[in-house]
Scaffold this active site. Sequence first.
Site, PDB file in Angstrom:
ATOM      1  N   ASN A   8      34.261  38.980  40.692  1.00  0.00           N
ATOM      2  CA  ASN A   8      35.511  38.822  39.945  1.00  0.00           C
ATOM      3  C   ASN A   8      36.002  37.385  40.106  1.00  0.00           C
ATOM      4  OD1 ASN A   8      38.022  39.035  38.777  1.00  0.00           O
ATOM      5  ND2 ASN A   8      38.912  40.328  40.385  1.00  0.00           N
ATOM      6  N   TRP A   9      35.721  36.588  39.106  1.00  0.00           N
ATOM      7  CA  TRP A   9      36.057  35.156  39.182  1.00  0.00           C
ATOM      8  C   TRP A   9      37.559  34.898  39.044  1.00  0.00           C
ATOM      9  CZ3 TRP A   9      31.941  32.157  35.726  1.00  0.00           C
ATOM     10  CH2 TRP A   9      30.672  32.333  36.298  1.00  0.00           C
ATOM     11  N   HIS A  95      43.333  46.278  37.918  1.00  0.00           N
ATOM     12  CA  HIS A  95      43.276  45.428  39.120  1.00  0.00           C
ATOM     13  C   HIS A  95      44.700  45.229  39.652  1.00  0.00           C
ATOM     14  CE1 HIS A  95      42.880  41.932  41.710  1.00  0.00           C
ATOM     15  NE2 HIS A  95      41.605  42.275  41.837  1.00  0.00           N
ATOM     16  N   GLU A 165      40.728  48.967  46.435  1.00  0.00           N
ATOM     17  CA  GLU A 165      41.132  47.643  46.931  1.00  0.00           C
ATOM     18  C   GLU A 165      42.536  47.741  47.497  1.00  0.00           C
ATOM     19  OE1 GLU A 165      39.061  44.182  44.849  1.00  0.00           O
ATOM     20  OE2 GLU A 165      40.511  44.922  43.390  1.00  0.00           O
ATOM     21  N   GLY A 171      42.702  38.924  49.086  1.00  0.00           N
ATOM     22  CA  GLY A 171      43.120  37.556  49.424  1.00  0.00           C
ATOM     23  C   GLY A 171      43.408  37.375  50.900  1.00  0.00           C
TER      24      GLY A 171
HETATM   25  P1  PGA Z   1      39.182  38.660  47.367  1.00  0.00           P
HETATM   26  O1  PGA Z   1      39.644  39.436  46.035  1.00  0.00           O
HETATM   27  O2  PGA Z   1      37.713  38.984  47.570  1.00  0.00           O
HETATM   28  O3  PGA Z   1      39.435  37.231  47.098  1.00  0.00           O
HETATM   29  O4  PGA Z   1      40.023  39.218  48.499  1.00  0.00           O
HETATM   30  C1  PGA Z   1      39.152  40.712  45.758  1.00  0.00           C
HETATM   31  C2  PGA Z   1      39.701  41.207  44.442  1.00  0.00           C
HETATM   32  O5  PGA Z   1      40.888  41.019  44.161  1.00  0.00           O
HETATM   33  O6  PGA Z   1      38.966  41.786  43.624  1.00  0.00           O
END
Ligand code: PGA
Length: 250
Positions: A8-9, A95, A165, A171
């Site tokens: 996921n860019w 998301h 998630e 993050g």
């Molecule tokens: P991250 O993001 O790997 O930078 O923690 C994951 C996401 O939000 O899909």
Amino acid sequence: MKSIVIANWKMNPASWREAKALFAATKKAADKAPKVGVVVAPPSLYLRELASGYRGKRLRFASQSARAENGGAHTGDISLAQIKDAGAKAAIIGHAERRAAGETNEDTQKQVATAIKASLTPILCVGEHERSQSGEHFTFVAQQLKAGFAGVSPSALGRVMVAYEPVWAIGAVAPMEPRQMHEMAIFIRKTIVENFGAGGHKVHILYGGAIDAENAAAMLQEGDVDGLLVGRASTDAKEFSALLSTIQQA
Ligand code: PGA
């Protein structure tokens, strides 16, 4: 079974030139890791050109966000029909960053149902904002799942992927403990099977949040997940290549 890794860019990189370079590195890394099914979710602006220029078979493309409606007065938005036309085979839905920008459980319900109708693989993201002793996070995730799956027929259940998630791990410095993920994976599957039927056993469950080359293999081995949704580490060519190669060797 192959592990799935979704790159996921987010809103990166800043230029088409950098996007092409990152894609070239991603392609190379994926070619060296045949045990991993890699899905690239670039900014939609880059999607068509990357997908149409890609001649290999190792990568598939996903959108990061797209609306269920086929068209209409939605300034700045794109539709699932458009991302399908641009070459995507999958769609990230709900998301946490889209939910924070106002997307609701009802929106995800429509998007999942529309994606299935369009033969796109929906990747439904769920996850609580915080955890407390009382276990309210389970109720919260169950609500997101019940809404997201409400428009899916029993025979199509196996076409949906769920990406768990926890918002507090996105993050963050470190991911959730794999054994906590294991517990959540059992809960997710149980919730889908109890509410929508035995087809729920076929749903692929992924984990996302602070995954990198160091922690990816442990999460796959101990977290009871079929794959990973990777943010930051997917936009760093070196890190992503190391991540795929540790999974390949695990
Ligand atoms: P991250 O993001 O790997 O930078 O923690 C994951 C996401 O939000 O899909």
